[in-house]
Write a protein that holds these residues in place. Structure first.
Motif: not given
Lengths: 238, 99
Positions: A49-51, A121, A124, B3, B47, B49-50, B53, B55, B58
């Protein structure tokens, strides 16, 4: 793309297996180990999830520090085997409730009508979840929650010290009053033990047959409390 | 991966944790199941947050992790205090506050 799917399903299987292991394993020590596996799988999903920063924090803080705390407490208290599934109405209603909750949540997900829920998503930039980006957001927009979290950690640390303190903490209460109310004499206090064994009406219902009861093993280890006295807390009457 | 897959997984883990909290009687395992539920919430937050787009989700997940750590510390302190006072490590029997 294909690699991402493979990674997702492997990590999802690990996460679900770990979660089921936590709930279904009888020994708490194995439950803790299953939770470690679950957290590592979850960190993999966070990476998908790119975290990246959250995944690293999950590994270091959760799977590392917090789980070490759990392992220490399980080793201290002792792995108490417990029948899984519960008994009575709760044992039957618990899984039923969980299933109903799952169905409800799935209906909520499917029926949410979010247009982006089936996409991969939003687009980003690179470094979306990098430590620098998260730190910038955390210290610029969310400074007050950040400070509140640090204060909360301080309060929790002080509270844990007060709760687990040896002499003056919770044990300050008269030592032969509260355990007796729980149907149990303080260990190492012969008079209190005899009173609880003979005079009382016995331990409350559910104490003796419960497999989660730690007393029989401890009594077996220490058959003669007079010869092998426990170090008394303050105010002991032996 | 859509997602929705992540959200469905999060819902599944949350339900496993909720069932564990209801059925288990050892407070240690109940704390572990609470961890499961919190982590499922974290997965859903990340999820979304993704998906958006943004932050902020997070950061929210990070704060949730801090709160979970505090909860663990206090809960384990309570369990250690229960053990010291020879109380049964069983949530069904520690019922003095029930009145």
């Amino acid at each position: 793309m294909l690699l991402e799917q493979i990674l997702f399903f492997v990590a999802a299987a690990g996460a679900i297996g770990g979660a089921l292991g936590v709930v279904l394993l009888r020994n708490p020590f194995f439950s803790v180990l299953a939770l470690v596996g679950h957290l590592i799988s979850l960190a993999l999903l966070f990476l998908l999830l790119r975290a990246e920063f959250i995944a690293a924090a999950q590994l270091v803080v959760y799977a590392g520090a917090v789980m070490v705390l759990y392992v220490f407490v399980v080793a201290y208290v002792g792995g108490i085997e417990e029948a899984v599934g519960g008994e009575g109405a709760i044992g039957r209603l618990g899984p039923l409730f969980a299933g109903a909750l799952l169905i409800e949540l799935c209906i909520a997900i499917v029926g949410s009508a979010l247009p982006a829920i089936d996409s991969r998503g939003a687009h980003v930039p690179a470094g979306f979840g990098s430590p620098g980006a998260i730190g910038k957001v955390l210290l610029e927009r969310f400074l007050v929650p950040f400070e509140a979290a640090s204060f909360l950690l301080l309060v929790a640390a002080v509270g844990a010290v007060v709760l687990a303190r040896r002499r003056r903490g919770l044990e300050d209460a008269p030592d032969d009053e509260l355990p007796e109310r729980a149907g149990r004499a303080p260990l190492g206090d012969p008079s209190g033990r005899e009173r609880a064994d003979g005079g009382d009406e016995g331990p409350p219902a559910g104490t003796a047959e419960g497999p989660g009861d730690p007393t029989p093993e401890r009594d077996a280890e220490r058959p003669d409390p007079v010869r092998d006295p426990e170090p008394q807390p303050a105010g002991g009457t032996a | 991966m859509g997602i929705a897959w992540f959200l469905a997984l999060s819902a599944f883990i949350f339900c496993i944790g909720a069932g564990g909290v209801i059925t288990r009687r050892n407070p240690l395992v109940i704390l572990l199941c609470l961890e499961l539920m919190l982590n499922a919430g974290n997965l859903a937050l990340l999820s979304f947050s993704r998906m958006v787009g943004n932050r902020d989700g997070q950061v929210f997940a990070l704060i949730v992790m801090v709160v979970a750590a505090c909860e663990v510390v206090v809960g384990l302190g309570l369990i250690v205090a229960m053990y010291r006072r020879r109380l049964p490590i069983d949530v069904d029997e520690v019922s003095e506050l029930r009145g």
